[in-house]
Write an enzyme that holds these catalytic residues in place. Structure first.
Site, PDB file in Angstrom:
ATOM      1  N   LYS A  28       1.095  -0.947   0.374  1.00  0.00           N
ATOM      2  CA  LYS A  28       0.133  -0.341   0.305  1.00  0.00           C
ATOM      3  C   LYS A  28       0.762   0.848  -0.088  1.00  0.00           C
ATOM      4  CE  LYS A  28      -3.408   0.854   3.666  1.00  0.00           C
ATOM      5  NZ  LYS A  28      -2.586   1.785   4.482  1.00  0.00           N
ATOM      6  N   SER A  29       2.404   0.869   1.136  1.00  0.00           N
ATOM      7  CA  SER A  29       2.917   2.905   0.572  1.00  0.00           C
ATOM      8  C   SER A  29       3.224   2.994  -0.547  1.00  0.00           C
ATOM      9  CB  SER A  29       3.585   2.223   2.313  1.00  0.00           C
ATOM     10  OG  SER A  29       2.984   2.347   3.453  1.00  0.00           O
ATOM     11  N   ARG A  33       3.291   5.849  -3.697  1.00  0.00           N
ATOM     12  CA  ARG A  33       3.990   6.514  -3.707  1.00  0.00           C
ATOM     13  C   ARG A  33       4.568   6.359  -4.684  1.00  0.00           C
ATOM     14  NH1 ARG A  33       4.613   5.431   1.200  1.00  0.00           N
ATOM     15  NH2 ARG A  33       5.646   7.023   3.089  1.00  0.00           N
ATOM     16  N   ARG A 129      -8.619  12.178  12.150  1.00  0.00           N
ATOM     17  CA  ARG A 129      -7.623  12.167  12.755  1.00  0.00           C
ATOM     18  C   ARG A 129      -6.498  13.076  13.160  1.00  0.00           C
ATOM     19  NH1 ARG A 129      -5.633   7.152   9.160  1.00  0.00           N
ATOM     20  NH2 ARG A 129      -4.024   7.697  10.655  1.00  0.00           N
ATOM     21  N   SER A 174       6.715   8.848  12.186  1.00  0.00           N
ATOM     22  CA  SER A 174       5.748   8.817  11.188  1.00  0.00           C
ATOM     23  C   SER A 174       6.322   9.441  10.067  1.00  0.00           C
ATOM     24  CB  SER A 174       4.640   9.724  11.661  1.00  0.00           C
ATOM     25  OG  SER A 174       3.887  10.034  10.370  1.00  0.00           O
ATOM     26  N   GLN A 176       4.744   8.979   7.493  1.00  0.00           N
ATOM     27  CA  GLN A 176       3.690  10.322   6.463  1.00  0.00           C
ATOM     28  C   GLN A 176       4.669  11.183   7.100  1.00  0.00           C
ATOM     29  OE1 GLN A 176      -0.176   8.853   7.710  1.00  0.00           O
ATOM     30  NE2 GLN A 176      -0.165   7.283   7.268  1.00  0.00           N
ATOM     31  N   ASP A 326       1.580  -0.871  11.676  1.00  0.00           N
ATOM     32  CA  ASP A 326       0.324  -1.739  11.205  1.00  0.00           C
ATOM     33  C   ASP A 326      -0.206  -3.493  11.872  1.00  0.00           C
ATOM     34  OD1 ASP A 326       0.011   0.878  10.499  1.00  0.00           O
ATOM     35  OD2 ASP A 326       0.652  -0.348   8.513  1.00  0.00           O
ATOM     36  N   ARG A 402      -8.057  -3.472   9.474  1.00  0.00           N
ATOM     37  CA  ARG A 402      -7.042  -4.241  10.266  1.00  0.00           C
ATOM     38  C   ARG A 402      -7.627  -4.859  11.133  1.00  0.00           C
ATOM     39  NH1 ARG A 402      -2.470  -3.642   7.112  1.00  0.00           N
ATOM     40  NH2 ARG A 402      -2.230  -1.414   6.058  1.00  0.00           N
TER      41      ARG A 402
HETATM   42  C1  S3P Z   1       2.007   4.593   6.070  1.00  0.00           C
HETATM   43  C2  S3P Z   1       3.402   4.955   7.361  1.00  0.00           C
HETATM   44  C3  S3P Z   1       2.556   4.779   8.575  1.00  0.00           C
HETATM   45  C4  S3P Z   1       1.677   3.725   8.712  1.00  0.00           C
HETATM   46  C5  S3P Z   1       0.649   3.943   7.286  1.00  0.00           C
HETATM   47  C6  S3P Z   1       1.093   3.763   6.213  1.00  0.00           C
HETATM   48  C7  S3P Z   1       3.500   5.202   4.970  1.00  0.00           C
HETATM   49  O1  S3P Z   1       2.041   5.655   9.446  1.00  0.00           O
HETATM   50  O2  S3P Z   1       0.648   3.063   9.911  1.00  0.00           O
HETATM   51  O3  S3P Z   1      -0.702   2.609   7.091  1.00  0.00           O
HETATM   52  O4  S3P Z   1       2.907   4.855   3.627  1.00  0.00           O
HETATM   53  O5  S3P Z   1       3.837   5.817   4.748  1.00  0.00           O
HETATM   54  P1  S3P Z   1       2.778   7.054  10.422  1.00  0.00           P
HETATM   55  O6  S3P Z   1       3.392   7.532   9.759  1.00  0.00           O
HETATM   56  O7  S3P Z   1       1.402   7.444  11.176  1.00  0.00           O
HETATM   57  O8  S3P Z   1       3.340   6.255  10.728  1.00  0.00           O
END
Ligand code: S3P
Length: 448
Positions: A28-29, A33, A129, A174, A176, A326, A402
């Protein structure tokens, strides 16, 4: 889907051993991207293995709204014709990122240094959030944000017309936040620096380098330091998305818990910033073999052979939290079936995921007969031993994929079936979960 549609109540129950091959979907990440960096590049990026989950589809739609041309050619095969760094146009509509924190936070970052405005929203989970963790650092570049009280969506970002580069130490672990700052730094002149106290998933750094950015990483007394040279020309790439270790976690844990199971999960990313769960499971006594280790799409991958194992509780090192953030929900299910206590410290970030995951798991496990202790930063599960969890409850999923999949794995190993009130969010990250688990022999069904 994403909490927009009708709830899908589901149930799982004990059955025979799991066997066969589980080809889990793309990461997914990396999928998010690849669309975003494709949109910021010059030329046509070609992607294979893209996760076609709702979170990623929402990001694809958003990239179109900012001016990229996104085309689906076949299953997992997509292309993105980019507009180049600084080439985003102003969207005409509100950007709805559905359930996806990654989508909204990364996209806010990459439009924050362009002279355009965009308004973002999401589903009932995403609207709860915190966005301040991204609007604070993009404010340092000169972007302004106007959201609801507490920094919640819906929110309008007014990008900086003349961005200044930034040096930023992330206040929480994080990826993100780190990624939002780096993506904002792309359209600022000079060097943007991000320092993390704990390294988090590094897909943005790896992929930016792959798309032609100048980016360096070093360990310093202040922490893990990433330096990006601003205003590069990103060049379109071919991206092969590896399979998602966070999705692999569900069949892997199910096979460990269902007696007699023996499954193969091929091509799973073993990126060291993502593989914490597999290390933890091995320490608990799991029979997992890492076969055919190789590199695919710039990521280390392996085929996992997983066999039923009698597991014991451990204390999970707090410094491993980022590399398995996760996976704690499904790990807590494994811990409930282990002998002895599993202590999971350093997990406060779980409180601000798609749901408060400490609370969601604690309440559901308790309803299934498991003894739990928790504080703001720790989850402790008192294991009942293999197959001894009573089950027999309906667990709330709180619009969290999840949480839903974790309780459905629990039901496969419990004495009584386990139900979830709503399995619809599973489609955000693992749309083929039901068919994949059924093919392994798991008894999971919809109940309405
Ligand atoms: C992710 C970062 C994580 C993760 C999320 C995907 C990403 O979050 O929990 O499912 O793709 O950068 P955080 O940056 O809030 O830790």
């Amino acid at each position: 889907m994403s909490g927009h549609g009708d709830p899908i109540p589901m149930m799982s129950r004990k059955g025979g051993p799991l066997s066969g091959t589980a080809n889990v979907p793309g990461d997914k990440s990396i999928s998010h991207r690849s669309l975003i960096l494709g949109a910021l590049s010059v030329g046509k990026t070609e992607i294979t293995g893209l996760l076609e989950g709702q979170d990623v589809l929402d990001t694809a739609k958003a990239m179109e709204a900012f001016g990229a041309t996104v085309t689906r050619h076949g299953e997992g095969e997509w292309s993105v014709e980019g507009v180049g760094v600084g080439g985003f146009k102003e969207p005409e509509q509100v950007i709805d990122c559905g359930n996806s924190g990654t989508g909204v936070r990364l996209i806010m970052g990459c439009m924050a240094t362009s002279p355009i405005s965009a308004t973002f929203t999401g589903d009932a989970s995403l609207r709860k959030r915190p966005m301040g963790r991204v609007t604070d650092p993009i404010g340092l570049f000169g972007a302004r944000s106007y959201g609801r009280a507490g920094g919640k969506l819906p929110m309008t970002i007014v990008g900086a017309a003349e961005a200044a580069p930034v040096s930023y130490t992330t206040p929480m672990a994080s990826a993100q936040v780190k990624s939002a700052v780096l993506l904002a730094g792309l359209n600022a002149p000079g060097q943007t620096v991000v320092i993390e106290k704990t390294p988090t998933r590094d897909h943005t750094e790896r992929m930016l380098r792959g798309f032609g950015a100048e980016i360096s990483v070093e360990e310093t007394p202040e922490g893990h330091k990433i330096t990006l040279q601003g205003q590069p020309e990103l060049v379109a790439q071919k991206v092969a998305v590896p399979r998602d270790p966070s999705s692999a976690a569900f069949p892997v844990c199910a096979a460990l818990l269902v007696p007699g199971s023996d499954i193969l999960v091929p091509g799973v990313s073993q990126n060291p910033t993502r593989n914490g769960l597999f290390l933890t499971l091995k320490e608990m006594g799991a029979d997992i073999e890492f076969l055919n280790e190789r590199e695919e799409g710039g990521e280390p991958v392996a085929d996992l052979r997983v066999r039923y194992s009698e597991l014991h509780g451990i204390t999970v090192p707090a410094e491993r939290a980022a590399a398995q953030i996760d996976e704690y929900p499904v790990l807590s299910v494994v811990a409930a079936n282990a002998t002895g206590t599993t202590i999971m410290p350093g997990v406060h970030e779980l409180r601000v995921k798609e749901s408060d995951r400490i609370d969601a798991m604690a309440r559901g496990l308790e309803a299934c007969g498991v003894t739990i202790e928790e504080d703001e930063d720790t989850l402790i599960v008192h294991g009942m031993g293999p197959g001894n969890v009573p089950g027999g409850a309906t667990c709330k999923t709180h619009i969290d994929h999840r949480i839903a999949m974790s309780f459905l794995v629990l039901g496969l190993a419990s004495q009584q079936p386990v139900s979830v009130d709503d399995g619809s969010p599973i489609a955000t990250s693992f749309p083929v979960f039901e068919s994949l688990m059924a093919a392994l022999g798991a008894q999971i069904e919809r109940t309405a």
